[in-house]
Motif scaffolding. Structure first.
Motif, PDB file in Angstrom:
ATOM      1  N   ASP A  13     -51.860  46.333  30.479  1.00  0.00           N
ATOM      2  CA  ASP A  13     -52.680  46.519  29.308  1.00  0.00           C
ATOM      3  C   ASP A  13     -53.890  47.620  29.829  1.00  0.00           C
ATOM      4  O   ASP A  13     -54.266  47.596  30.912  1.00  0.00           O
ATOM      5  CB  ASP A  13     -53.194  45.261  29.036  1.00  0.00           C
ATOM      6  N   GLU A  14     -53.917  48.561  28.607  1.00  0.00           N
ATOM      7  CA  GLU A  14     -54.712  49.774  29.289  1.00  0.00           C
ATOM      8  C   GLU A  14     -56.036  49.423  29.081  1.00  0.00           C
ATOM      9  O   GLU A  14     -56.974  50.054  29.875  1.00  0.00           O
ATOM     10  CB  GLU A  14     -54.400  51.055  28.335  1.00  0.00           C
ATOM     11  N   ASP A  15     -56.458  48.269  28.220  1.00  0.00           N
ATOM     12  CA  ASP A  15     -57.980  47.883  28.227  1.00  0.00           C
ATOM     13  C   ASP A  15     -58.302  47.349  29.407  1.00  0.00           C
ATOM     14  O   ASP A  15     -59.401  47.400  29.873  1.00  0.00           O
ATOM     15  CB  ASP A  15     -58.032  47.328  26.965  1.00  0.00           C
ATOM     16  N   LEU A  16     -57.189  46.303  29.796  1.00  0.00           N
ATOM     17  CA  LEU A  16     -57.528  45.738  31.069  1.00  0.00           C
ATOM     18  C   LEU A  16     -57.702  46.582  32.195  1.00  0.00           C
ATOM     19  O   LEU A  16     -58.738  46.443  33.034  1.00  0.00           O
ATOM     20  CB  LEU A  16     -56.284  44.881  31.377  1.00  0.00           C
ATOM     21  N   LEU A  17     -56.989  47.509  32.365  1.00  0.00           N
ATOM     22  CA  LEU A  17     -56.790  48.618  33.408  1.00  0.00           C
ATOM     23  C   LEU A  17     -58.348  49.223  33.482  1.00  0.00           C
ATOM     24  O   LEU A  17     -58.986  49.416  34.305  1.00  0.00           O
ATOM     25  CB  LEU A  17     -55.673  49.652  33.198  1.00  0.00           C
ATOM     26  N   LEU A  18     -58.825  49.550  32.140  1.00  0.00           N
ATOM     27  CA  LEU A  18     -60.004  50.446  32.136  1.00  0.00           C
ATOM     28  C   LEU A  18     -61.118  49.655  32.541  1.00  0.00           C
ATOM     29  O   LEU A  18     -61.932  49.988  33.249  1.00  0.00           O
ATOM     30  CB  LEU A  18     -60.136  50.782  30.431  1.00  0.00           C
ATOM     31  N   SER A  19     -61.282  48.339  32.088  1.00  0.00           N
ATOM     32  CA  SER A  19     -62.209  47.470  32.616  1.00  0.00           C
ATOM     33  C   SER A  19     -62.200  47.276  34.183  1.00  0.00           C
ATOM     34  O   SER A  19     -63.049  47.229  34.838  1.00  0.00           O
ATOM     35  CB  SER A  19     -62.409  46.125  31.808  1.00  0.00           C
ATOM     36  N   ALA A  20     -60.807  47.318  34.459  1.00  0.00           N
ATOM     37  CA  ALA A  20     -60.716  46.944  35.941  1.00  0.00           C
ATOM     38  C   ALA A  20     -61.427  48.109  36.776  1.00  0.00           C
ATOM     39  O   ALA A  20     -62.036  48.088  37.912  1.00  0.00           O
ATOM     40  CB  ALA A  20     -59.270  46.652  36.388  1.00  0.00           C
ATOM     41  N   VAL A  21     -60.932  49.454  36.272  1.00  0.00           N
ATOM     42  CA  VAL A  21     -61.402  50.582  36.922  1.00  0.00           C
ATOM     43  C   VAL A  21     -62.815  50.536  37.228  1.00  0.00           C
ATOM     44  O   VAL A  21     -63.280  50.977  38.106  1.00  0.00           O
ATOM     45  CB  VAL A  21     -60.802  51.922  35.996  1.00  0.00           C
ATOM     46  N   GLU A  22     -63.424  50.264  35.939  1.00  0.00           N
ATOM     47  CA  GLU A  22     -64.941  50.414  35.890  1.00  0.00           C
ATOM     48  C   GLU A  22     -65.618  49.383  36.875  1.00  0.00           C
ATOM     49  O   GLU A  22     -66.272  49.816  37.514  1.00  0.00           O
ATOM     50  CB  GLU A  22     -65.445  50.046  34.409  1.00  0.00           C
ATOM     51  N   ARG A  23     -64.987  48.222  36.612  1.00  0.00           N
ATOM     52  CA  ARG A  23     -65.413  47.055  37.757  1.00  0.00           C
ATOM     53  C   ARG A  23     -65.344  47.616  39.349  1.00  0.00           C
ATOM     54  O   ARG A  23     -66.199  47.517  39.835  1.00  0.00           O
ATOM     55  CB  ARG A  23     -64.859  45.871  37.568  1.00  0.00           C
ATOM     56  N   ILE A  24     -64.318  48.040  39.593  1.00  0.00           N
ATOM     57  CA  ILE A  24     -63.851  48.381  40.874  1.00  0.00           C
ATOM     58  C   ILE A  24     -64.707  49.367  41.368  1.00  0.00           C
ATOM     59  O   ILE A  24     -65.320  49.374  42.664  1.00  0.00           O
ATOM     60  CB  ILE A  24     -62.323  48.515  41.088  1.00  0.00           C
ATOM     61  N   ARG A  25     -64.946  50.367  40.533  1.00  0.00           N
ATOM     62  CA  ARG A  25     -65.969  51.433  40.854  1.00  0.00           C
ATOM     63  C   ARG A  25     -67.187  51.238  41.173  1.00  0.00           C
ATOM     64  O   ARG A  25     -68.011  51.520  42.142  1.00  0.00           O
ATOM     65  CB  ARG A  25     -65.677  52.740  39.806  1.00  0.00           C
ATOM     66  N   ARG A  26     -67.538  49.933  40.514  1.00  0.00           N
ATOM     67  CA  ARG A  26     -69.033  49.589  40.332  1.00  0.00           C
ATOM     68  C   ARG A  26     -69.331  48.975  41.629  1.00  0.00           C
ATOM     69  O   ARG A  26     -70.289  49.001  42.216  1.00  0.00           O
ATOM     70  CB  ARG A  26     -69.399  48.651  39.218  1.00  0.00           C
ATOM     71  N   GLU A  27     -68.290  48.159  42.138  1.00  0.00           N
ATOM     72  CA  GLU A  27     -68.373  47.569  43.612  1.00  0.00           C
ATOM     73  C   GLU A  27     -68.295  48.559  44.656  1.00  0.00           C
ATOM     74  O   GLU A  27     -68.330  48.140  45.579  1.00  0.00           O
ATOM     75  CB  GLU A  27     -66.964  46.863  43.795  1.00  0.00           C
ATOM     76  N   GLY A  28     -68.063  49.930  44.090  1.00  0.00           N
ATOM     77  CA  GLY A  28     -68.510  50.996  45.311  1.00  0.00           C
ATOM     78  C   GLY A  28     -67.002  51.300  46.189  1.00  0.00           C
ATOM     79  O   GLY A  28     -66.793  51.717  47.105  1.00  0.00           O
ATOM     80  N   ILE A  29     -65.949  50.978  45.764  1.00  0.00           N
ATOM     81  CA  ILE A  29     -64.584  51.073  46.306  1.00  0.00           C
ATOM     82  C   ILE A  29     -63.834  52.196  45.528  1.00  0.00           C
ATOM     83  O   ILE A  29     -63.766  52.190  44.361  1.00  0.00           O
ATOM     84  CB  ILE A  29     -63.536  49.835  46.057  1.00  0.00           C
ATOM     85  N   PRO A  30     -63.723  53.230  46.497  1.00  0.00           N
ATOM     86  CA  PRO A  30     -62.940  54.387  45.584  1.00  0.00           C
ATOM     87  C   PRO A  30     -61.556  54.240  45.238  1.00  0.00           C
ATOM     88  O   PRO A  30     -60.969  53.602  46.007  1.00  0.00           O
ATOM     89  CB  PRO A  30     -63.248  55.480  46.894  1.00  0.00           C
ATOM     90  N   ILE A  31     -61.394  54.661  44.190  1.00  0.00           N
ATOM     91  CA  ILE A  31     -59.849  54.405  43.607  1.00  0.00           C
ATOM     92  C   ILE A  31     -59.033  55.859  43.747  1.00  0.00           C
ATOM     93  O   ILE A  31     -59.637  56.984  43.484  1.00  0.00           O
ATOM     94  CB  ILE A  31     -59.721  54.345  42.045  1.00  0.00           C
ATOM     95  N   ASP A  32     -58.030  55.607  44.400  1.00  0.00           N
ATOM     96  CA  ASP A  32     -57.250  56.868  45.024  1.00  0.00           C
ATOM     97  C   ASP A  32     -56.544  57.714  43.815  1.00  0.00           C
ATOM     98  O   ASP A  32     -56.603  58.795  43.455  1.00  0.00           O
ATOM     99  CB  ASP A  32     -56.129  56.620  46.017  1.00  0.00           C
ATOM    100  N   GLU A  33     -55.658  56.405  42.828  1.00  0.00           N
ATOM    101  CA  GLU A  33     -55.083  57.130  41.708  1.00  0.00           C
ATOM    102  C   GLU A  33     -54.620  56.144  40.774  1.00  0.00           C
ATOM    103  O   GLU A  33     -54.844  54.853  41.142  1.00  0.00           O
ATOM    104  CB  GLU A  33     -53.536  57.839  42.528  1.00  0.00           C
TER     105      GLU A  33
END
Lengths: 177, 466
Positions: A13-33
């Motif tokens: 789900d794109e909404d789930l993805l979006l909140s996951a991206v925000e959450r993971i980046r808040r934890e300081g983990i860089p997302i490659d792609e």
């Protein structure tokens, strides 16, 4: 950062993805792609991607096209072989310019559109027969995949984050395998 | 999610219980399966027409354009009529994909792909006519600004015919690029969905290695937006320049400043009619009823009503000015009392009936939303717009300033054959497209599923009270 492994989190789900991206980046983990089947509104901002400069290149290409058209009409109609056609002035480019407006416009659009499309393909390294790099075939259908490369020590934390944010499946890949 | 909110009073754009996966499946189904019987029958008929047209074209090239019905008075007739008709048809595709994109009209997403395909195929038919009318089509490259063998004699940039060369070729190539760039993510979807290795390989090549990366999507959206911004003035320029072919001349009836806006409106009018004709068939044959809905044809019919209204005002203006000028020569332009009662009365009245009278039925909501009526009216408009170009070209030329040279035009079998041949080729290309290409821009359609999908819009529980 030297990484040992690549982790993939699969979302449906794109909404789930979006909140996951925000959450993971808040934890300081860089997302490659992130691979998605359609453009997800706000994903580029959430990932912290820079704004694309493709529009600026289109403007520059348009100016090039316009310049070329001005030069071409001047060279062919005024400089190289001036002719009196239908009593239209052929002494200076400025006097004859109104008759050239359609040409100037069309060449501006032509150069801008085509060179921009070429730039798009070159920047994305896309060409006929290029190998598709999406990690899972469903990412062009209905699934969203986040790719994070991690060192072995960080792996449990990322896996936990994937689970917490609602990932449907988690895959692990060793870069050399 | 609030970002997917759309007023419940708005009708859904995607019917049925669709999920993302189902949208993909619906698009892939006709591609992965074998062609149906009706597809083969339609393909056979179109191919036969195309082959007959090719024979007529070869005959024209072999013998010369004397085999057409042209004479000294009427030097342009069916060929240029067909040229303008086909270019006009093309306009709707760009309008739908570019102008409606700039206006953020979400309903375009189910129809833009097919409309753009129609544009490209129609412009191909259009380009054929000036080329074969040259008589020696192997010298067609002379229209390009290249130095030639006779000294550096260049093309004439003052001529509207040369503007046409630049306008049509820019229009064709930019439309093609716009269309293809939009197709890439959908080809990638098909590549990942089909099971037959040969098909997978073909779509892998066509999809340019698209993987759906976030940065690529960002660039993709920028590209679409800027190309739409470029295509919008382009589409208006093309038919404006086509109208310059006429309005910069000194032929009565042609020498008219109303032509550019009037031609552009007429082009959109006829183009939308052709989109309606094609999509009425496509939605049934490919079972896309959930995607091309009553709402879609209603919206398109409203555009037809608007542009048809502009065309009607232009007709009345032309008719009035012809009378008001008091010039005896003006009394036989294509919209005048002389034309209405003269030997071409049938062409005049077909035009009035097909383009002004019958489309008024679309004011009635139930007709506007009815597929059979829409299909019938769209055919009528296609015919009417062909007659419009025929009357503009042939009627205006048939009685010029010198009564001794007045003449009538009657087409030969070659004229008719070439026209039928282009219709055949158009449908051959469109049928091949509808069998092998993703006929709906599925990637972009998926972005509106949550806001405009029937399934997602249904009020559930607490939402219903708000």
């Amino acid at each position: 950062m030297r990484s040992d492994k690549i982790l993939y989190g699969l979302y449906d789900d794109e909404d789930l993805l979006l909140s996951a991206v925000e959450r993971i980046r808040r934890e300081g983990i860089p997302i490659d792609e992130v691979y998605s089947p359609f453009p997800v509104h706000g994903l580029d901002k959430a990932l912290g991607l820079q704004e694309t400069r493709l529009g600026i290149t289109a403007f520059i290409y348009g100016l090039l096209g316009l310049g070329f058209a001005i030069w071409m009409t001047w060279y062919m109609m005024i400089y190289d072989w001036p002719q009196d056609i239908g009593g239209k002035p052929s002494f200076t480019w400025g006097e004859n310019m109104p008759a050239f407006v359609p040409i100037l416009f069309e060449l501006t659009v032509f150069c801008s559109a085509h060179l921009m499309a070429v730039t798009f393909l070159v920047r994305n390294a896309m060409y006929p027969g290029a190998r598709a790099a999406n990690p899972h075939p469903a990412t062009t259908d209905d699934k969203f995949v986040m790719e994070i490369s991690v060192r072995a020590a960080d792996e449990p934390q990322v896996v936990a984050l994937f689970k917490e944010t609602g990932a449907l499946a988690i895959h692990l890949k060793n870069p050399e395998s | 999610m609030s970002s997917h909110y759309e007023s419940p009073y708005r009708e859904p754009l995607v019917l049925g219980d669709k999920t993302y996966q189902q949208i993909s499946a619906d698009i892939v189904k006709p591609i992965a399966g074998p062609a149906t019987r009706s597809w083969w029958i339609a393909f056979g008929i179109s191919m036969a027409l195309f082959l007959w047209g090719s024979v007529c074209i070869l005959y024209t090239i072999g013998i010369g354009i004397g085999v057409w019905g042209l004479n000294k008075t009427i030097g342009w007739a069916w060929d240029i009529t067909n040229f303008v008709w086909w270019v006009g048809i093309g306009h709707a595709g760009t309008l739908i994909s570019a102008v409606l994109l700039l206006f953020r009209q979400k309903w375009r997403l189910s129809i833009n792909r097919s409309a753009e395909a129609m544009t490209i195929f129609a412009v191909m038919q259009a380009a054929l006519f000036p080329i074969i009318h040259m008589g020696r089509p192997w010298l067609a490259y002379w229209v390009f600004p290249i130095p030639n063998n006779f000294g550096s004699l260049w093309v004439n940039f003052n001529s509207p015919l040369l503007w046409d060369v630049f306008a049509i070729s820019t229009y064709f190539s930019v439309s093609l690029v716009f269309w293809y760039m939009g197709l890439i993510p959908d080809f990638a979807m098909i590549r990942d969905k089909v099971t037959r290795p040969a098909l997978r390989k073909i779509y892998a090549v066509l999809s340019f290695g698209w993987a759906g990366r976030a940065k690529h999507w960002q660039r993709f959206e920028e590209l679409s937006l800027v190309l739409a911004g470029l295509a919008t003035p382009l589409v208006f320029s093309v038919h404006t320049i086509v109208s310059f072919d006429f309005s910069t001349s000194v032929v009565k009836g042609w020498h008219s400043t109303v032509f550019p806006p009037y031609f552009v409106a007429g082009a959109i009018f006829s183009g939308f009619a052709m989109v309606q004709t094609l999509l009425s068939v496509v939605r049934k044959v490919l079972r896309l009823e959930d995607y091309i809905t009553r709402l879609h044809i209603d919206y398109m019919n409203r555009v037809i009503l608007l542009t048809g209204g502009i065309v009607a005002v232009a007709y009345i203006t032309e008719f009035f000015i012809a009378w008001y000028s008091g010039s005896p020569f003006e009394d036989y332009i294509y919209l005048s009392w002389g034309a209405a009662t003269g030997p071409y009365w049938w062409a005049f009245w077909s035009l009035i009936l097909c383009n002004i009278a019958i489309p008024q039925l679309l004011w009635i909501r139930s007709i506007r939303r009815n597929f059979v009526w829409t299909f019938a009216i769209s055919i009528v408009i296609n015919i009417g717009m062909w007659f419009e170009r025929f009357t503009i070209i042939v009627v205006d030329l048939s009685k010029d300033y010198l009564p001794a040279s007045w003449s009538m035009f009657s087409p030969t079998f070659v004229d008719i054959g070439v026209f039928l041949g282009t219709i055949g080729l158009f449908f051959v290309l469109f049928l091949l497209y509808s069998k092998n290409f993703p006929v709906i821009a599925q990637a972009e359609l998926k972005t509106i599923l949550k806001s405009s999908g029937d399934h997602y819009k249904k009020p559930s529980g607490t939402d219903a009270q708000r």
